[in-house]
Design an enzyme around this catalytic site. Structure first.
Site, PDB file in Angstrom:
ATOM      1  N   ASN A 136      44.544-128.997  91.103  1.00 21.87           N
ATOM      2  CA  ASN A 136      45.813-128.886  90.391  1.00 21.87           C
ATOM      3  C   ASN A 136      47.008-128.698  91.301  1.00 21.87           C
ATOM      4  O   ASN A 136      48.146-128.863  90.867  1.00 21.87           O
ATOM      5  CB  ASN A 136      45.745-127.712  89.404  1.00 21.87           C
ATOM      6  CG  ASN A 136      45.368-126.421  90.077  1.00 21.87           C
ATOM      7  OD1 ASN A 136      44.265-126.281  90.611  1.00 21.87           O
ATOM      8  ND2 ASN A 136      46.276-125.451  90.073  1.00 21.87           N
ATOM      9  N   ALA A 146      45.425-130.719  76.237  1.00 21.96           N
ATOM     10  CA  ALA A 146      46.330-131.783  75.796  1.00 21.96           C
ATOM     11  C   ALA A 146      47.650-131.802  76.554  1.00 21.96           C
ATOM     12  O   ALA A 146      48.202-132.876  76.832  1.00 21.96           O
ATOM     13  CB  ALA A 146      46.605-131.636  74.300  1.00 21.96           C
ATOM     14  N   HIS A 147      48.166-130.627  76.895  1.00 20.76           N
ATOM     15  CA  HIS A 147      49.536-130.597  77.418  1.00 20.76           C
ATOM     16  C   HIS A 147      49.645-131.112  78.848  1.00 20.76           C
ATOM     17  O   HIS A 147      50.760-131.216  79.377  1.00 20.76           O
ATOM     18  CB  HIS A 147      50.129-129.184  77.297  1.00 20.76           C
ATOM     19  CG  HIS A 147      49.645-128.207  78.310  1.00 20.76           C
ATOM     20  ND1 HIS A 147      50.396-127.832  79.399  1.00 20.76           N
ATOM     21  CD2 HIS A 147      48.490-127.514  78.401  1.00 20.76           C
ATOM     22  CE1 HIS A 147      49.734-126.946  80.111  1.00 20.76           C
ATOM     23  NE2 HIS A 147      48.567-126.740  79.526  1.00 20.76           N
ATOM     24  N   THR A 198      39.852-120.859  62.397  1.00 18.16           N
ATOM     25  CA  THR A 198      40.439-121.958  61.644  1.00 18.16           C
ATOM     26  C   THR A 198      40.986-123.019  62.592  1.00 18.16           C
ATOM     27  O   THR A 198      41.729-122.698  63.536  1.00 18.16           O
ATOM     28  CB  THR A 198      41.577-121.440  60.741  1.00 18.16           C
ATOM     29  OG1 THR A 198      41.052-120.443  59.858  1.00 18.16           O
ATOM     30  CG2 THR A 198      42.181-122.579  59.938  1.00 18.16           C
ATOM     31  N   CYS A 211      50.314-121.091  86.788  1.00 17.58           N
ATOM     32  CA  CYS A 211      49.746-119.829  86.325  1.00 17.58           C
ATOM     33  C   CYS A 211      49.878-118.725  87.366  1.00 17.58           C
ATOM     34  O   CYS A 211      49.747-117.551  87.047  1.00 17.58           O
ATOM     35  CB  CYS A 211      48.271-120.014  85.964  1.00 17.58           C
ATOM     36  SG  CYS A 211      47.993-121.250  84.698  1.00 17.58           S
TER      37      CYS A 211
END
Length: 403
Positions: free
Chosen positions: A155, A204-205, A244, A332
């Site tokens: 990364n 996804a991002h 959920t 991060c």
């Protein structure tokens, strides 16, 4: 607005992804687990469709996709879930392997397992380009190794690892192979079958989808990957991730995956061209002096450029680039004062490691932005070098101490 060149941290959500998501906020807002009415059926159908889209992007079956909140959760589920499952009755393995250049989302869970649960952890060193060799992984294996985790692409410096060869090595030895592919999926082709991957994390991002949604590929064909769940309650996602399902986000991940599958090769070619243009322009403006490439010169992500600049202080460099959205390492960890653990693992000295910039290009990066960014970087580095030089001339004692 600053020029955005931090697409390894996150990407702009593609408007086509947003368009696909919107109806599931206000019109088709059912719970995918509600099986007694149309609202639930529509939501369930949308989830199934997204599962197919994600699976198609990585060569998997839809039933092998488990939705998570992102790659960090997927990594934790893969690593801790494997460890928990392996400690069942009749299981004898107690050894884990990873690389020294992994993201903290892999290193931290594995270190916790070693610290608190009695697992033995071997961290495989990288070469000076940040690459992990098959031979180094093989040397780390023992007859008690349960899992190997090696990222598909780094990364920070973008270096690609030979995950296919590592995956086949683990397959031959009966060892679970996990790869953190957060930076890879959507940028270069990846095939979980051809690469013998048992567990793969994505989010996804990182490829123009929404934040807050990711997935873990869990092999079910052939030698199945065995996981224990980390979250209890409800039994969602085949009992591996209760909660959920966030249908709009899942729809967004699916649409982003579909676009990446259709447009990924063209996007990669375009980003590679812009990346090389940015690199060459910075070097030309600085007369090819004191610019060091971090990462493999050819085996790296098409949108990644990580450069260190000799003769400047890292903190001053970042403070003087307010009109550029870039980073000096992983997003991060950017709030931490320590230099990049990746660059340290590659053998970079601390001063040069601190004076590094990570440029991450994306689908929406333009030629004009690249040209302007190269000028800003070169002018900033030149000014800081001149300031350092003048300071040493005016304070010779400081210059000698620095040497």
């Amino acid at each position: 607005m600053p020029i955005y060149l931090d697409n390894h941290a996150t990407t702009r959500t593609d408007p086509r992804v947003v368009e696909a998501m919107l109806p599931y906020f206000t019109e088709q807002y059912g719970n995918a687990s509600s099986v007694s009415h149309r609202f639930g059926w529509e939501a369930s159908d949308a989830v199934d469709r997204a599962r197919e889209q994600v699976a198609a992007l990585i060569g998997a079956e839809p039933s092998e996709i488990v939705f998570t909140s992102g790659a960090t959760e997927a990594n934790n589920l893969a690593l801790k879930g494997t460890a928990l499952a392996a400690r069942g009755p009749g299981q004898g393995g107690d050894h884990l392997v990873c690389s020294s250049v992994e993201h903290r989302a892999v290193l931290d869970p594995l270190r916790r397992l070693a610290r608190e649960s009695g697992w033995h952890l071997t961290i495989v060193p990288s070469d000076p380009h940040g690459r992990i060799s098959v031979e180094a992984v093989e040397q780390a294996l023992t007859d008690r190794t349960v899992l190997v985790s090696v990222m598909a692409a780094n990364n920070e410096v973008g270096t690609l690892n030979p995950i296919g060869a590592i995956g086949r090595l683990c397959q031959d030895r009966g060892i679970v192979f996990h790869t953190d592919a957060a930076q890879t999926v959507g940028k270069i082709p990846i095939d979980v079958q051809a690469d013998a991957i048992d567990l793969l994390s994505l989010t996804a991002h990182k490829f123009h989808g929404p934040k807050g949604i990711g997935a873990l590929f869990v092999r079910r064909q052939g030698r199945r990957a065995r996981l224990a769940s980390l979250v209890d309650g409800g039994g969602h996602e085949r009992g591996l991730r209760s909660g959920t399902l966030p249908v709009p986000l899942i729809v967004g991940l699916g649409r982003a995956a579909e676009l990446a599958r259709e447009e990924g090769p063209a996007d990669a070619d375009r980003m590679r061209s812009l990346r090389d243009r940015l690199d060459q322009s910075i070097r030309t403006l600085l007369h090819n002096q004191g610019v060091v490439l971090n990462g493999h010169p050819t085996e790296r992500l098409p949108n990644n450029l990580n450069l260190s600049f000799e003769g400047v202080e890292g903190e001053a460099l970042m403070m003087n680039l307010r009109t550029l959205a870039v980073s000096s390492g992983a997003a991060c960890s950017s709030s931490e004062p320590e230099p990049s653990h990746v660059l340290r693992a590659m053998g970079r000295d601390e001063r040069l490691g601190r004076a590094s910039l990570r440029f991450g290009l994306g689908r929406f990066t333009t030629c004009e932005e690249v040209e302007l960014a190269s000028t800003i970087v070169a002018e900033t580095v030149t000014r800081l070098r001149q300031s350092t030089c003048n300071s040493q001339v005016n304070h010779p004692d400081l210059a000698r101490a620095d040497l």
